[in-house]
Design an enzyme around this catalytic site. Structure first.
Site, PDB file in Angstrom:
ATOM      1  CE  LYS A  22       1.269  -1.300  -0.852  1.00 39.46           C
ATOM      2  NZ  LYS A  22       1.938  -0.105  -0.248  1.00 39.46           N
ATOM      3  NE  ARG A  47      -2.421   7.450   1.339  1.00 37.44           N
ATOM      4  CZ  ARG A  47      -3.323   7.311   0.044  1.00 37.44           C
ATOM      5  NH1 ARG A  47      -4.627   7.878  -0.260  1.00 37.44           N
ATOM      6  NH2 ARG A  47      -2.990   6.124  -0.512  1.00 37.44           N
TER       7      ARG A  47
END
Length: 649
Positions: free
Chosen positions: A120, A296
């Site tokens: 992040k 993903r």
């Protein structure tokens, strides 16, 4: 370099996502390989695969997170490709590199893209350079408490701690003021390390009343990238999504295009390949802020499939084979509306604590148009304390949002779970709430409507107990003495000579006890037909699911499935004389910290023991001030639900 043939696919995951990936792989003619831990040997994903490989171990670190074991399983099974699912190693760049080094295909993006967006902190820095608006925060390398304290003071409380490498609400804590920071940071770091093998954290401003809107992107190996509309995932508990829908209600075509194009630019900037999701916070003024990119397939991908008619797992396989995307941006469909709910083994009435145990009853909704169920369990399976408690997902599609909502409500009404607590009734209350029906969505929806969504359990009504007693008696064996079947004492009919037949029962359900007397002076309006209790009153018949499993009756009533058992008043009284002041484990799990010792004086609210279950930490706290009399556990112990851990006087 030519792409090797892809005929056998190993799914490096478990539960519903493993079953869902294998479903498409089988439809495309591929051989499927499942991996499983020792305790997952009989799990549904292992049963449904063409080939299964035992990784051993119980904890994720010993099985689904062990890269060497996964690669060995691929080699042994002859798999040419590995699908990571979501969670576990799905966003682990080291795993992607190891797969490539082994000469196998990774059904995910390049490791470099995971490096860029999987962290992040790195993703925030990249977006800042690209000029994408960011929520104020700290995403640096220094991880000491003082750095986070200074950053939080600069940003302003409340702040949100997030695992740099994480997702799904793991390693995420809201901190209201400086006094909470140290404990919250330490707990979040432990959760992050346990779930992702990476304890690094970031901190950012906790934005009030935002919407969580995310864009599904897809890219191939030929430089093509497009967005497949958006999803609204604002309905969350503990920072984890529970309801998702597509498209986002009220989003204009112009805003959809702006967010979609921003997401595509982000994906192209890092050379992305495959399925990915760019997540944004959207405020009431239509401004959006980059949160993170999930490299993903997402849990909520079925709602995107429902409104586009596309199979995203099939796209993943084709892209991995080197094929180009089959359509361009202008050809992306947007058909109707879809809503998904996540079905969890958890107790909403007890702070959503995960539930473990055996699924004594598991009945799915009837299939039909606009109805889809992605589940990873079957009746008789066990829910363990080692993994995420999600059992599956229910997805409904409609020509408009209201049709999808009503269909999903009907699906929830048909679903039944017994043996473990679940969030079915909670999900139904969300979908039935007027604010949800009106699409008044933001991430504070559940706390704001908590009184309606999480009502204080009340007394069960008299008609419930009457129905439960009838169903209990009618589901009993007809005769209790096989040695003398002609005897009047061999039947359970409550025979009384010269008087109406009468039966008395002491029943227990949901913490309530009730004595019920049934007289047979006239035919009963309640009749058990198979597994349906039919209630005939005032010319109207209603049906309630009533399933007997041994000494437990599961009765569907008032939107929930209640477990009913015979109540032993004498045994209950004896059981009440146990540990006085004993604090017990609320679920199965492992002890990660013991914070007190015998003789220690504690205040109300003091954390005594930290229990880890399903990758989340739960603190056992003193309900009132007192003195610790005894500690019955130590760090590393596995404990069962109800085990007394600490005694406080």
């Amino acid at each position: 370099m030519s792409t090797p043939p892809l005929t056998t696919l190993l799914v490096a995951n478990r539960g519903e996502i493993a079953c869902r990936v294998m479903r498409t792989a089988k439809a495309m003619g591929l051989t499927t390989v499942a991996v499983h831990s020792a305790i997952d040997r009989d799990a549904r994903h292992a049963r449904e695969a063409d080939v299964r490989v035992d990784l051993g171990g119980s904890k994720a670190a010993e099985s689904y997170l062990d890269i060497a074991k996964l690669l060995a399983a691929a080699t042994a099974s002859g798999a040419q490709a590995i699908h990571p699912g979501y969670g576990f190693l799905s966003e682990n760049a080291g795993f992607a590199r190891a797969i490539e080094a082994a000469g196998l295909i990774f059904l995910g993006p390049p490791a470099s893209a995971i490096d860029a967006m999987g962290s992040k902190s790195a993703a925030k820095a990249l977006m800042e350079t690209a000029g994408v608006p960011l929520v104020p925060g700290y995403h640096g390398a220094a991880q000491d408490l003082e750095t986070f304290r200074a950053a939080a003071e600069r940003i302003g409380y409340p702040v949100l701690l997030k695992a740099s490498a994480g997702g799904g609400g793991k390693g995420m804590k809201v901190v209201e003021d400086e006094s909470q920071l140290a404990d919250a940071l330490a707990s979040a770091q432990r959760e992050a390390q346990s779930s992702f093998g990476d304890a690094r954290m970031l901190v950012e401003k906790y934005v009030l009343k935002p919407r969580h809107v995310e864009i599904q992107v897809f890219a191939d190996q030929h430089g093509n990238c497009l967005y497949l509309n958006e999803r609204d995932c604002s309905i969350q508990r503990r920072h984890q999504k529970v309801v998702e829908e597509a498209p986002a209600p009220g989003l204009s075509p112009q805003l959809r295009q702006a967010m979609g194009e921003a997401a595509v630019r982000a994906a192209q900037a890092i050379g992305y390949v495959g399925a990915g999701t760019v997540e944004f916070l959207l405020d009431a003024c239509g401004e959006f802020f980059f949160m993170e990119m999930n490299t993903r397939l997402q849990v909520e991908h079925p709602v995107t499939e429902a409104i586009t008619g596309l199979d995203l797992v099939a796209w993943q396989i084709r892209v991995a084979r080197g094929e180009p995307l089959p359509i361009n941006q202008a050809q992306v469909p947007l058909l109707g509306h879809a809503i998904e709910v996540r079905l969890y083994a958890e107790d909403p009435a007890n702070e959503f604590l995960p539930a473990t145990g055996r699924l004594e009853l598991y009945r799915e909704s009837t299939p039909g148009e606009g109805r889809r169920i992605d589940s990873g369990v079957s009746e008789g399976d066990s829910v363990s304390p080692f993994y995420d408690p999600m059992l599956g997902k229910l997805i409904a599609w409609g020509e408009d949002r209201e049709q999808a909502r009503l269909r999903l409500l009907a699906m929830l009404d048909e679903f039944a779970i017994g043996g473990v607590k679940s969030n079915i009734a909670f999900l139904r209350r969300i979908l039935a709430h007027p604010a949800f029906a009106a699409a008044e969505l933001d991430t504070g929806f559940i706390p704001r409507h908590q009184a309606q969504l999480l009502p204080v359990p009340g007394e069960l009504p008299a008609d419930f107990w009457q129905a439960a007693a009838e169903a209990w008696l009618q589901s009993q064996p007809a005769r209790v003495r096989e040695d003398d079947p002609g005897s009047p004492w061999a039947a359970r009919e409550g025979l009384r000579l010269g008087l109406p037949a009468r039966s008395s029962l002491h029943l227990h359900s949901g913490g309530h006890d009730q004595a019920v007397a049934l007289e047979r002076s006239a035919p009963s309006p309640l009749r058990l037909e198979g597994e349906q209790l039919c209630v005939d009153l005032d010319g109207m018949r209603r049906r309630h699911l009533a399933v007997r499993r041994g000494e437990t009756l599961y009765l569907r009533w008032g939107g929930d499935t209640h477990a009913v058992s015979a109540f032993d008043a004498i045994g209950q009284a004896q059981a009440s004389h146990g540990h006085q002041g004993g604090l017990s484990a609320p679920m199965n799990g492992s002890i990660v910290r013991v914070l007190v010792a015998p003789g220690q004086v504690v205040e109300a609210g003091t954390a005594l023991v930290v229990l880890e279950a399903m990758k989340m930490e739960h603190s056992i706290r003193a309900p009132e001030a007192g003195t610790v009399q005894a500690v019955f556990c130590q760090e590393g112990d596995m404990v069962s639900e109800g085990t007394v851990l600490v005694e406080v006087e």
